[in-house]
Design an enzyme around this catalytic site. Structure first.
Site, PDB file in Angstrom:
ATOM      1  N   CYS B 175      -7.796  51.173 -37.025  1.00  0.00           N
ATOM      2  CA  CYS B 175      -7.205  51.967 -35.936  1.00  0.00           C
ATOM      3  C   CYS B 175      -8.149  53.113 -35.574  1.00  0.00           C
ATOM      4  O   CYS B 175      -8.403  53.401 -34.403  1.00  0.00           O
ATOM      5  CB  CYS B 175      -5.870  52.570 -36.361  1.00  0.00           C
ATOM      6  N   CYS B 220      -1.649  45.850 -31.244  1.00  0.00           N
ATOM      7  CA  CYS B 220      -3.001  46.270 -31.621  1.00  0.00           C
ATOM      8  C   CYS B 220      -3.522  45.406 -32.771  1.00  0.00           C
ATOM      9  O   CYS B 220      -4.693  45.028 -32.787  1.00  0.00           O
ATOM     10  CB  CYS B 220      -3.013  47.737 -32.045  1.00  0.00           C
TER      11      CYS B 220
END
Lengths: 150, 259
Positions: B175, B220
Protein backbone atom coordinates in the site's frame (compact mmCIF):
# COMPACT_ATOMS: atom_id res chain seq x y z
CA UNK A 1 18.78 -48.03 11.74
CA UNK A 2 21.03 -46.86 8.95
CA UNK A 3 19.02 -48.95 6.48
CA UNK A 4 15.71 -47.44 7.56
CA UNK A 5 17.09 -43.96 6.79
CA UNK A 6 17.84 -44.80 3.19
CA UNK A 7 14.28 -44.67 1.85
CA UNK A 8 13.71 -41.37 3.69
CA UNK A 9 16.77 -39.83 2.07
CA UNK A 10 15.73 -41.18 -1.31
CA UNK A 11 12.24 -39.81 -0.82
CA UNK A 12 13.65 -36.42 0.14
CA UNK A 13 15.93 -36.43 -2.89
CA UNK A 14 12.97 -37.38 -5.07
CA UNK A 15 10.88 -34.52 -3.68
CA UNK A 16 13.71 -32.07 -4.35
CA UNK A 17 14.01 -33.28 -7.93
CA UNK A 18 10.27 -32.86 -8.47
CA UNK A 19 10.36 -29.36 -6.96
CA UNK A 20 13.15 -28.18 -9.23
CA UNK A 21 11.42 -29.76 -12.21
CA UNK A 22 8.22 -27.86 -11.38
CA UNK A 23 10.19 -24.63 -11.09
CA UNK A 24 11.89 -25.35 -14.40
CA UNK A 25 8.47 -25.94 -15.96
CA UNK A 26 7.25 -22.54 -14.80
CA UNK A 27 10.23 -20.47 -15.92
CA UNK A 28 12.75 -20.93 -18.70
CA UNK A 29 16.25 -20.99 -17.17
CA UNK A 30 18.45 -18.02 -18.03
CA UNK A 31 22.00 -16.87 -17.34
CA UNK A 32 22.86 -13.40 -16.08
CA UNK A 33 26.09 -12.02 -17.51
CA UNK A 34 27.24 -8.71 -16.07
CA UNK A 35 24.16 -6.49 -15.84
CA UNK A 36 22.12 -8.31 -18.44
CA UNK A 37 20.80 -11.54 -19.91
CA UNK A 38 22.47 -11.78 -23.32
CA UNK A 39 20.55 -14.82 -24.61
CA UNK A 40 16.91 -14.66 -25.70
CA UNK A 41 14.69 -16.50 -23.21
CA UNK A 42 13.04 -18.33 -26.12
CA UNK A 43 16.17 -18.83 -28.21
CA UNK A 44 14.57 -16.63 -30.90
CA UNK A 45 14.35 -12.88 -31.42
CA UNK A 46 11.07 -11.30 -30.32
CA UNK A 47 8.50 -9.58 -32.55
CA UNK A 48 8.65 -5.78 -32.10
CA UNK A 49 5.11 -5.20 -33.41
CA UNK A 50 3.65 -7.63 -30.90
CA UNK A 51 5.87 -6.04 -28.26
CA UNK A 52 4.44 -2.61 -28.99
CA UNK A 53 0.90 -3.94 -28.62
CA UNK A 54 1.87 -5.54 -25.30
CA UNK A 55 3.43 -2.33 -23.95
CA UNK A 56 0.24 -0.41 -24.80
CA UNK A 57 -2.06 -3.09 -23.33
CA UNK A 58 -2.89 -2.11 -19.75
CA UNK A 59 -2.98 -5.74 -18.60
CA UNK A 60 0.79 -5.97 -19.21
CA UNK A 61 0.97 -3.06 -16.70
CA UNK A 62 3.81 -1.13 -18.48
CA UNK A 63 1.90 2.09 -19.21
CA UNK A 64 0.21 2.16 -15.83
CA UNK A 65 3.55 3.59 -14.62
CA UNK A 66 5.54 4.53 -17.76
CA UNK A 67 4.78 7.06 -20.43
CA UNK A 68 6.36 6.74 -23.86
CA UNK A 69 6.63 7.94 -27.44
CA UNK A 70 3.01 7.09 -28.29
CA UNK A 71 1.23 10.47 -28.24
CA UNK A 72 -2.18 9.08 -29.20
CA UNK A 73 -2.39 6.75 -26.21
CA UNK A 74 -4.42 8.20 -23.36
CA UNK A 75 -3.88 7.56 -19.66
CA UNK A 76 -0.14 6.98 -19.38
CA UNK A 77 1.43 6.91 -15.93
CA UNK A 78 4.19 9.15 -14.60
CA UNK A 79 5.51 6.92 -11.81
CA UNK A 80 8.46 5.75 -13.86
CA UNK A 81 10.79 7.08 -16.59
CA UNK A 82 9.47 7.84 -20.09
CA UNK A 83 10.33 4.96 -22.41
CA UNK A 84 11.42 7.26 -25.25
CA UNK A 85 15.05 6.52 -26.09
CA UNK A 86 15.20 3.47 -23.84
CA UNK A 87 16.74 1.48 -26.70
CA UNK A 88 19.64 3.94 -26.81
CA UNK A 89 20.16 3.88 -23.07
CA UNK A 90 20.22 0.09 -22.66
CA UNK A 91 21.25 -2.89 -24.75
CA UNK A 92 18.80 -5.74 -25.43
CA UNK A 93 20.66 -7.78 -22.81
CA UNK A 94 20.24 -5.04 -20.19
CA UNK A 95 16.57 -4.48 -21.11
CA UNK A 96 15.89 -8.21 -20.76
CA UNK A 97 17.25 -8.40 -17.20
CA UNK A 98 15.44 -5.18 -16.23
CA UNK A 99 12.16 -6.75 -17.35
CA UNK A 100 12.92 -10.15 -15.83
CA UNK A 101 13.96 -8.89 -12.39
CA UNK A 102 14.47 -5.14 -11.88
CA UNK A 103 14.85 -5.68 -8.13
CA UNK A 104 18.39 -6.99 -8.79
CA UNK A 105 19.46 -3.42 -9.48
CA UNK A 106 17.44 -1.74 -6.74
CA UNK A 107 15.68 -3.81 -4.08
CA UNK A 108 13.41 -0.81 -3.29
CA UNK A 109 12.18 -0.38 -6.88
CA UNK A 110 8.43 -0.39 -7.46
CA UNK A 111 8.95 -2.04 -10.86
CA UNK A 112 7.65 -5.60 -10.62
CA UNK A 113 9.88 -8.52 -11.59
CA UNK A 114 8.02 -9.66 -14.68
CA UNK A 115 9.65 -13.07 -14.90
CA UNK A 116 9.98 -14.27 -11.31
CA UNK A 117 7.70 -16.45 -9.19
CA UNK A 118 9.70 -16.85 -5.97
CA UNK A 119 9.96 -14.44 -3.04
CA UNK A 120 6.37 -13.20 -3.49
CA UNK A 121 3.82 -13.00 -0.68
CA UNK A 122 0.05 -13.60 -0.67
CA UNK A 123 -0.29 -13.87 -4.46
CA UNK A 124 -3.91 -14.18 -5.65
CA UNK A 125 -5.08 -17.62 -6.68
CA UNK A 126 -5.37 -16.75 -10.38
CA UNK A 127 -1.76 -15.57 -10.55
CA UNK A 128 0.01 -17.99 -8.20
CA UNK A 129 3.25 -19.57 -9.53
CA UNK A 130 2.89 -17.72 -12.82
CA UNK A 131 5.22 -14.94 -14.02
CA UNK A 132 3.53 -11.64 -14.98
CA UNK A 133 4.74 -12.06 -18.56
CA UNK A 134 5.71 -15.18 -20.48
CA UNK A 135 9.17 -15.67 -21.98
CA UNK A 136 7.70 -14.95 -25.43
CA UNK A 137 6.10 -11.72 -24.19
CA UNK A 138 9.37 -10.59 -22.57
CA UNK A 139 11.20 -11.16 -25.86
CA UNK A 140 8.56 -9.28 -27.87
CA UNK A 141 8.77 -6.31 -25.49
CA UNK A 142 12.59 -6.34 -25.52
CA UNK A 143 12.47 -6.29 -29.34
CA UNK A 144 10.10 -3.29 -29.30
CA UNK A 145 11.96 -1.33 -26.62
CA UNK A 146 15.22 -1.81 -28.54
CA UNK A 147 13.61 0.14 -31.43
CA UNK A 148 12.91 3.18 -29.21
CA UNK A 149 16.11 5.04 -30.02
CA UNK A 150 16.88 8.72 -29.67
CA UNK B 1 39.31 3.60 -5.60
CA UNK B 2 36.67 1.07 -6.71
CA UNK B 3 36.10 0.12 -3.09
CA UNK B 4 35.76 3.75 -2.03
CA UNK B 5 33.19 4.24 -4.78
CA UNK B 6 31.23 1.19 -3.66
CA UNK B 7 31.26 2.45 -0.07
CA UNK B 8 30.09 5.87 -1.18
CA UNK B 9 27.24 4.30 -3.17
CA UNK B 10 26.29 2.14 -0.18
CA UNK B 11 26.35 5.18 2.12
CA UNK B 12 24.16 7.13 -0.30
CA UNK B 13 21.71 4.24 -0.53
CA UNK B 14 21.48 4.02 3.26
CA UNK B 15 21.05 7.77 3.50
CA UNK B 16 18.40 7.76 0.78
CA UNK B 17 16.40 4.88 2.23
CA UNK B 18 14.46 6.86 4.86
CA UNK B 19 13.18 9.17 2.12
CA UNK B 20 11.07 6.31 0.77
CA UNK B 21 8.20 4.72 2.69
CA UNK B 22 8.10 7.72 4.98
CA UNK B 23 4.83 8.58 6.61
CA UNK B 24 3.07 11.65 5.26
CA UNK B 25 3.69 14.69 7.49
CA UNK B 26 0.42 15.92 9.09
CA UNK B 27 0.49 19.23 7.23
CA UNK B 28 0.72 17.43 3.86
CA UNK B 29 -2.22 15.08 4.37
CA UNK B 30 -4.93 15.45 1.73
CA UNK B 31 -8.35 13.93 1.34
CA UNK B 32 -9.12 12.20 -1.96
CA UNK B 33 -11.55 15.11 -2.46
CA UNK B 34 -8.67 17.48 -3.19
CA UNK B 35 -7.48 15.31 -6.09
CA UNK B 36 -10.84 15.50 -7.89
CA UNK B 37 -12.03 17.76 -10.68
CA UNK B 38 -14.61 20.49 -10.09
CA UNK B 39 -17.56 18.36 -11.34
CA UNK B 40 -16.97 15.53 -8.86
CA UNK B 41 -16.38 18.03 -6.05
CA UNK B 42 -19.67 19.78 -6.87
CA UNK B 43 -21.47 16.41 -6.85
CA UNK B 44 -20.19 15.64 -3.35
CA UNK B 45 -20.86 19.14 -2.02
CA UNK B 46 -24.53 19.34 -3.05
CA UNK B 47 -26.73 16.95 -1.05
CA UNK B 48 -29.38 17.02 -3.78
CA UNK B 49 -26.77 15.89 -6.36
CA UNK B 50 -24.75 13.51 -4.15
CA UNK B 51 -26.02 9.98 -4.93
CA UNK B 52 -24.76 8.78 -1.53
CA UNK B 53 -27.53 10.78 0.14
CA UNK B 54 -30.06 8.23 -1.18
CA UNK B 55 -28.44 5.60 1.08
CA UNK B 56 -28.34 8.07 3.98
CA UNK B 57 -32.10 8.61 3.62
CA UNK B 58 -32.76 4.84 3.42
CA UNK B 59 -30.57 4.42 6.50
CA UNK B 60 -32.68 6.90 8.41
CA UNK B 61 -35.80 4.86 7.59
CA UNK B 62 -34.05 1.63 8.70
CA UNK B 63 -32.96 3.34 11.95
CA UNK B 64 -36.62 3.51 12.91
CA UNK B 65 -37.64 0.02 11.70
CA UNK B 66 -37.92 -3.07 13.95
CA UNK B 67 -36.24 -5.86 11.95
CA UNK B 68 -35.98 -8.73 14.49
CA UNK B 69 -37.77 -10.89 17.03
CA UNK B 70 -36.88 -8.47 19.85
CA UNK B 71 -39.08 -5.86 18.17
CA UNK B 72 -36.47 -3.16 18.80
CA UNK B 73 -35.55 -0.37 16.42
CA UNK B 74 -32.11 1.27 16.60
CA UNK B 75 -34.03 4.37 17.65
CA UNK B 76 -35.70 2.56 20.58
CA UNK B 77 -32.32 2.30 22.35
CA UNK B 78 -30.27 5.09 20.74
CA UNK B 79 -32.98 7.71 20.24
CA UNK B 80 -32.31 10.46 17.75
CA UNK B 81 -29.22 9.51 15.78
CA UNK B 82 -28.44 13.18 15.16
CA UNK B 83 -27.42 13.38 18.81
CA UNK B 84 -26.51 9.81 19.78
CA UNK B 85 -24.49 8.88 16.67
CA UNK B 86 -22.62 12.17 16.37
CA UNK B 87 -18.89 11.37 16.34
CA UNK B 88 -19.33 7.60 16.51
CA UNK B 89 -18.07 6.81 13.00
CA UNK B 90 -15.15 9.20 13.61
CA UNK B 91 -13.72 6.82 16.24
CA UNK B 92 -14.39 3.43 14.60
CA UNK B 93 -13.08 0.71 14.39
CA UNK B 94 -13.34 0.52 18.19
CA UNK B 95 -12.21 -2.07 20.73
CA UNK B 96 -14.90 -4.55 21.76
CA UNK B 97 -14.15 -5.73 25.29
CA UNK B 98 -16.30 -8.86 25.08
CA UNK B 99 -14.68 -10.01 21.83
CA UNK B 100 -11.20 -8.77 22.79
CA UNK B 101 -10.64 -7.30 19.34
CA UNK B 102 -11.50 -4.25 17.26
CA UNK B 103 -14.78 -4.16 15.33
CA UNK B 104 -15.59 -1.80 12.48
CA UNK B 105 -18.84 0.14 12.13
CA UNK B 106 -20.46 -2.54 9.95
CA UNK B 107 -19.56 -5.26 12.48
CA UNK B 108 -20.91 -3.07 15.32
CA UNK B 109 -24.23 -2.73 13.49
CA UNK B 110 -24.42 -6.50 13.06
CA UNK B 111 -23.48 -7.12 16.71
CA UNK B 112 -26.30 -4.79 17.72
CA UNK B 113 -28.69 -6.64 15.42
CA UNK B 114 -27.73 -10.02 16.92
CA UNK B 115 -27.64 -8.96 20.57
CA UNK B 116 -30.40 -6.38 20.85
CA UNK B 117 -32.68 -6.89 17.86
CA UNK B 118 -32.44 -10.69 17.35
CA UNK B 119 -32.20 -9.91 13.67
CA UNK B 120 -30.04 -11.73 11.10
CA UNK B 121 -26.66 -10.22 10.20
CA UNK B 122 -26.53 -8.03 7.10
CA UNK B 123 -23.92 -8.92 4.47
CA UNK B 124 -21.09 -6.51 3.68
CA UNK B 125 -22.09 -4.36 0.68
CA UNK B 126 -25.78 -5.23 1.08
CA UNK B 127 -28.02 -2.22 0.54
CA UNK B 128 -29.27 -2.15 4.13
CA UNK B 129 -25.83 -2.36 5.75
CA UNK B 130 -24.49 0.37 3.47
CA UNK B 131 -27.58 2.50 4.18
CA UNK B 132 -27.29 2.13 7.96
CA UNK B 133 -23.53 2.75 8.02
CA UNK B 134 -23.90 5.74 5.66
CA UNK B 135 -26.65 7.21 7.86
CA UNK B 136 -24.60 6.71 11.04
CA UNK B 137 -21.34 8.02 9.52
CA UNK B 138 -23.18 11.01 8.04
CA UNK B 139 -23.89 12.14 11.63
CA UNK B 140 -20.11 12.69 11.98
CA UNK B 141 -19.74 14.69 8.78
CA UNK B 142 -17.34 17.58 9.36
CA UNK B 143 -16.03 16.13 12.63
CA UNK B 144 -12.33 15.20 12.95
CA UNK B 145 -11.38 11.52 12.89
CA UNK B 146 -10.68 10.73 16.56
CA UNK B 147 -9.43 7.15 16.97
CA UNK B 148 -10.60 5.09 19.94
CA UNK B 149 -7.92 5.64 22.61
CA UNK B 150 -8.19 2.14 24.13
CA UNK B 151 -4.59 1.02 24.69
CA UNK B 152 -5.59 -2.57 23.89
CA UNK B 153 -5.91 -1.47 20.24
CA UNK B 154 -2.15 -0.82 19.95
CA UNK B 155 -1.13 -4.29 18.71
CA UNK B 156 -3.97 -4.28 16.16
CA UNK B 157 -2.96 -0.87 14.82
CA UNK B 158 0.65 -2.11 14.62
CA UNK B 159 -0.47 -5.14 12.59
CA UNK B 160 -2.46 -2.89 10.28
CA UNK B 161 0.65 -0.76 9.78
CA UNK B 162 2.70 -3.89 8.99
CA UNK B 163 0.10 -4.97 6.42
CA UNK B 164 0.19 -1.48 4.89
CA UNK B 165 3.98 -1.71 4.51
CA UNK B 166 4.13 -5.31 3.29
CA UNK B 167 4.75 -5.96 -0.37
CA UNK B 168 2.38 -8.58 -1.70
CA UNK B 169 0.73 -10.00 -4.76
CA UNK B 170 2.14 -10.90 -8.17
CA UNK B 171 3.03 -7.21 -8.71
CA UNK B 172 4.86 -7.23 -5.34
CA UNK B 173 3.65 -3.82 -4.15
CA UNK B 174 2.76 -2.53 -0.68
CA UNK B 175 0.00 0.00 0.00
CA UNK B 176 2.79 2.37 1.07
CA UNK B 177 4.56 2.17 -2.32
CA UNK B 178 1.71 4.15 -3.85
CA UNK B 179 -0.13 5.89 -1.01
CA UNK B 180 2.84 7.06 1.11
CA UNK B 181 5.54 7.38 -1.55
CA UNK B 182 3.81 8.33 -4.82
CA UNK B 183 0.54 10.06 -3.98
CA UNK B 184 1.54 13.09 -6.01
CA UNK B 185 1.84 11.00 -9.19
CA UNK B 186 -0.53 9.41 -11.67
CA UNK B 187 -1.20 5.74 -12.35
CA UNK B 188 -2.40 5.34 -15.92
CA UNK B 189 -3.56 8.94 -15.90
CA UNK B 190 -5.50 8.72 -12.60
CA UNK B 191 -4.38 10.55 -9.46
CA UNK B 192 -3.02 8.04 -6.93
CA UNK B 193 -4.20 9.85 -3.73
CA UNK B 194 -3.04 9.17 -0.19
CA UNK B 195 -5.69 6.58 0.63
CA UNK B 196 -7.21 8.61 3.46
CA UNK B 197 -10.44 6.92 4.65
CA UNK B 198 -12.42 10.11 5.25
CA UNK B 199 -15.61 9.47 3.29
CA UNK B 200 -16.78 5.87 3.72
CA UNK B 201 -19.09 4.42 2.83
CA UNK B 202 -18.67 6.42 -0.36
CA UNK B 203 -20.24 6.69 -3.78
CA UNK B 204 -17.68 5.64 -6.38
CA UNK B 205 -18.48 6.56 -9.97
CA UNK B 206 -16.53 3.51 -11.16
CA UNK B 207 -18.78 1.28 -9.02
CA UNK B 208 -21.98 3.18 -9.80
CA UNK B 209 -22.95 2.52 -6.20
CA UNK B 210 -22.01 3.11 -2.59
CA UNK B 211 -19.25 0.93 -1.16
CA UNK B 212 -17.41 0.27 2.09
CA UNK B 213 -13.75 0.84 2.93
CA UNK B 214 -13.33 -2.96 2.93
CA UNK B 215 -14.57 -3.07 -0.67
CA UNK B 216 -12.01 -0.42 -1.61
CA UNK B 217 -9.19 -2.30 0.16
CA UNK B 218 -10.16 -5.54 -1.57
CA UNK B 219 -10.17 -3.74 -4.92
CA UNK B 220 -6.62 -2.48 -4.34
CA UNK B 221 -5.47 -5.97 -3.34
CA UNK B 222 -6.88 -7.44 -6.53
CA UNK B 223 -5.17 -4.60 -8.42
CA UNK B 224 -1.75 -5.73 -7.20
CA UNK B 225 -2.86 -9.32 -7.91
CA UNK B 226 -2.85 -10.34 -4.24
CA UNK B 227 -5.42 -12.68 -2.69
CA UNK B 228 -8.03 -10.27 -1.28
CA UNK B 229 -8.97 -10.94 2.35
CA UNK B 230 -12.57 -11.99 2.89
CA UNK B 231 -15.05 -9.36 4.03
CA UNK B 232 -14.86 -9.02 7.81
CA UNK B 233 -11.39 -10.65 8.00
CA UNK B 234 -9.29 -9.45 10.95
CA UNK B 235 -6.63 -8.19 8.51
CA UNK B 236 -9.11 -5.82 6.83
CA UNK B 237 -10.27 -4.45 10.20
CA UNK B 238 -6.61 -3.96 11.19
CA UNK B 239 -5.98 -2.07 7.95
CA UNK B 240 -9.08 0.08 8.55
CA UNK B 241 -7.84 0.77 12.06
CA UNK B 242 -4.37 1.79 10.89
CA UNK B 243 -5.81 3.99 8.12
CA UNK B 244 -8.09 5.78 10.60
CA UNK B 245 -5.17 6.36 13.00
CA UNK B 246 -3.10 7.64 10.05
CA UNK B 247 -5.93 10.07 9.20
CA UNK B 248 -6.54 11.26 12.78
CA UNK B 249 -7.79 14.85 12.77
CA UNK B 250 -9.00 14.85 9.16
CA UNK B 251 -12.73 15.63 8.81
CA UNK B 252 -15.30 12.93 7.98
CA UNK B 253 -17.00 13.51 4.59
CA UNK B 254 -19.53 10.63 4.44
CA UNK B 255 -21.01 10.15 1.94
CA UNK B 256 -18.00 11.11 -0.20
CA UNK B 257 -18.05 10.96 -4.00
CA UNK B 258 -14.97 9.61 -5.78
CA UNK B 259 -14.09 8.70 -9.38
Amino acid sequence: MANSLVPVVLLAAGTLAITSMARADTLVPYTVVGDGIPQSLTGRPGDAARGRALVLDRTSTCILCHSGPFPNVKFQGDLAPNLAGVGSRWSASQLRLRLVDASRFNPATIMPSFYRVDGLVHVGQNWRDKPILSAEQIEDIVAYLATLRD
Amino acid sequence: MKRACAMLVAALLVAAAPLRAAEIPPDQRRSGYSFMGPDSKAMQDDDTANPGMLWVLDGEALWNKRPGAANNACADCHGDARASMKGVAARYPAFDKALGRPVDLEQRINLCRAQHQQAPALDYESHDLLALSAFIANQSRGMPITPDGDSQLAPFIARGHELFMQRQGQLNLACANCHDDNWDKRLAGAAITQGQPTGYPMYRLEWQTLGSLQRRLRGCMTGIRAQAYNYGAPELVELELYLMSRAAGMPIETPAVRP
